[in-house]
Design a protein around this motif. Structure first.
Motif, PDB file in Angstrom:
ATOM      1  N   VAL A   1       6.117  -5.751  20.277  1.00 51.58           N
ATOM      2  CA  VAL A   1       7.396  -5.498  20.945  1.00 51.58           C
ATOM      3  C   VAL A   1       8.445  -5.200  19.882  1.00 51.58           C
ATOM      4  N   ASP A   2       9.079  -4.017  19.961  1.00 54.44           N
ATOM      5  CA  ASP A   2      10.108  -3.669  18.985  1.00 54.44           C
ATOM      6  C   ASP A   2      11.485  -3.470  19.625  1.00 54.44           C
TER       7      ASP A   2
ATOM      8  N   PHE B   1       9.859 -22.093  16.472  1.00 55.95           N
ATOM      9  CA  PHE B   1       8.579 -21.519  16.879  1.00 55.95           C
ATOM     10  C   PHE B   1       8.787 -20.013  17.014  1.00 55.95           C
ATOM     11  N   TYR B   2       7.992 -19.237  16.280  1.00 52.94           N
ATOM     12  CA  TYR B   2       8.165 -17.790  16.274  1.00 52.94           C
ATOM     13  C   TYR B   2       6.860 -17.098  16.665  1.00 52.94           C
TER      14      TYR B   2
ATOM     15  N   ILE C   1      10.812  -8.006  15.323  1.00 50.36           N
ATOM     16  CA  ILE C   1      12.074  -8.248  14.627  1.00 50.36           C
ATOM     17  C   ILE C   1      12.089  -9.661  14.052  1.00 50.36           C
ATOM     18  N   SER C   2      12.707  -9.811  12.877  1.00 46.95           N
ATOM     19  CA  SER C   2      12.730 -11.099  12.175  1.00 46.95           C
ATOM     20  C   SER C   2      13.985 -11.881  12.551  1.00 46.95           C
TER      21      SER C   2
ATOM     22  N   PRO D   1       8.428 -14.106   9.869  1.00 46.87           N
ATOM     23  CA  PRO D   1       7.688 -12.854  10.133  1.00 46.87           C
ATOM     24  C   PRO D   1       7.472 -12.605  11.620  1.00 46.87           C
ATOM     25  N   GLY D   2       8.563 -12.602  12.373  1.00 43.16           N
ATOM     26  CA  GLY D   2       8.519 -12.416  13.806  1.00 43.16           C
ATOM     27  C   GLY D   2       9.744 -13.033  14.449  1.00 43.16           C
ATOM     28  N   MET D   3       9.775 -13.033  15.765  1.00 45.06           N
ATOM     29  CA  MET D   3      10.941 -13.470  16.521  1.00 45.06           C
ATOM     30  C   MET D   3      10.863 -14.944  16.884  1.00 45.06           C
TER      31      MET D   3
END
Length: 253
Positions: A23-24, A157-158, A164-165, A175-177
Motif C-alpha cells: 500500500v503506497d 507496532f508497524y 510509508i515510514s 520500515p513501514g507504517m
C-alpha cells in the motif's frame, strides 16, 4: 490432471500476489485514548476538576498519505468524551505534515492558545525492533521500541505492507507504517481502526502556510523563556517537574 495442477498453481500465484501487494497511498483512521486525569497535577483545583471529567479523552485522527508525503490531523471526538473546551482546542488545531522524500516536516501546534508553525528536519527516533507480532486493522504488525531525542520511550507496532515510514504525530522512522502506538509518559495510545485504500483528497497533503515559522530549537528556547515561572508553585517539586516535562513532551510530539 494437468488442468487441475495448472488451476492450483494459478490459485497459489494469485493468493501470493495479493499477499505481497504493498500500500503506497491510503487514509488511516486512528482512535486516540488519553487518560487526561493522570496528566493533571495533584493540586486542589485539578483534583476538583477531575470529578467532572470522563475517565478517557477519546478522539479520532486521520493519517492521509500519497507519494511518500503525509498529513495527520483531527477528525472528531467520541461521544464518550466529557472534557472542557480548553482541553480540546489543541487536539483540534494541531496538524502534522511530513515529506519523507525531502526529509522535512511542517507542524502546526497549538500551545497555550497560540498556533505555532514548526518547520524542520523530520525528528529522529532510535528504534529497536523485536520479534513480537500482532494483527491491527487486518495487517500483520511487528513491535518496536523507540527512544526520542527528549528521552521519551514509545512502543509501536508497524507493518511493512504499508510502505510509508510514518505514524501518528511525529513518530516515524520504521520500515513501514505504525498502526499501533503507546506513549506511557503521556498516558496515550493510538490504534488504527480503519484503513481506506481509496484516497480522494491527495491535494490536501501539503504544509500549513505561515508568515512566521520556528525550527525545533528556536521554539524550545522561546517556550522555556515564556514558561520559566510556570512550574514553581507549591512545595511538590517532583510534581512541578513532571508537569513541565509533560508540557514540553506534548509541545514537541
Amino acid at each position: 490432471m494437468k488442468s487441475l495442477l495448472f488451476f492450483i498453481a494459478a490459485l497459489i500465484f494469485t493468493i501470493t500476489s495479493k499477499a505481497q501487494q504493498f500500500v503506497d497511498k491510503a487514509v488511516i483512521e486512528y482512535e486516540v485514548n488519553t487518560n487526561l486525569k493522570k496528566t493533571m497535577s495533584n493540586d486542589s483545583w485539578d483534583e476538583m476538576m477531575k470529578e467532572n471529567l470522563s475517565d478517557l479523552k477519546i478522539s479520532y485522527f486521520t493519517f492521509t498519505f500519497a507519494d511518500n508525503k503525509s498529513i495527520y490531523k483531527f477528525n472528531r471526538w467520541s461521544p464518550k468524551t466529557r472534557i472542557p473546551k480548553h482541553h480540546k482546542e489543541a487536539d483540534e488545531e494541531n496538524i502534522w505534515y511530513h515529506d519523507f522524500v525531502s526529509g522535512k516536516m511542517n507542524m502546526q501546534k497549538q500551545i497555550v492558545g497560540t498556533n505555532f508553525i514548526i518547520t524542520d528536519s523530520i525528528q529522529k527516533i532510535e528504534w529497536q525492533i523485536t520479534n513480537e507480532h500482532r494483527e491491527i486493522a487486518g495487517y500483520n504488525c511487528r513491535k518496536a521500541i523507540g527512544k526520542r531525542t527528549d528521552g521519551v520511550y514509545v512502543f509501536a507496532f508497524y507493518t511493512d505492507d504499508i510502505t510509508i515510514s510514518g505514524g501518528p504525530c511525529s513518530i516515524n522512522g520504521l520500515p513501514g507504517m505504525i498502526l499501533g502506538l503507546t506513549i506511557p509518559r503521556l498516558y496515550t495510545s493510538f490504534m488504527a481502526v480503519k484503513i481506506d485504500l481509496e484516497i480522494s483528497n491527495a491535494p490536501d497533503i501539503k504544509p500549513t502556510p505561515a508568515k512566521k515559522t520556528y525550527d525545533l530549537v528556536e521554539l524550545k528556547s522561546l517556550l522555556e523563556e515564556k514558561t520559566k515561572d510556570w512550574f514553581s508553585y507549591g512545595e511538590d517539586k517532583e510534581e512541578n517537574k513532571r508537569q513541565k516535562e509533560i508540557f514540553f513532551w506534548n509541545a514537541f510530539l
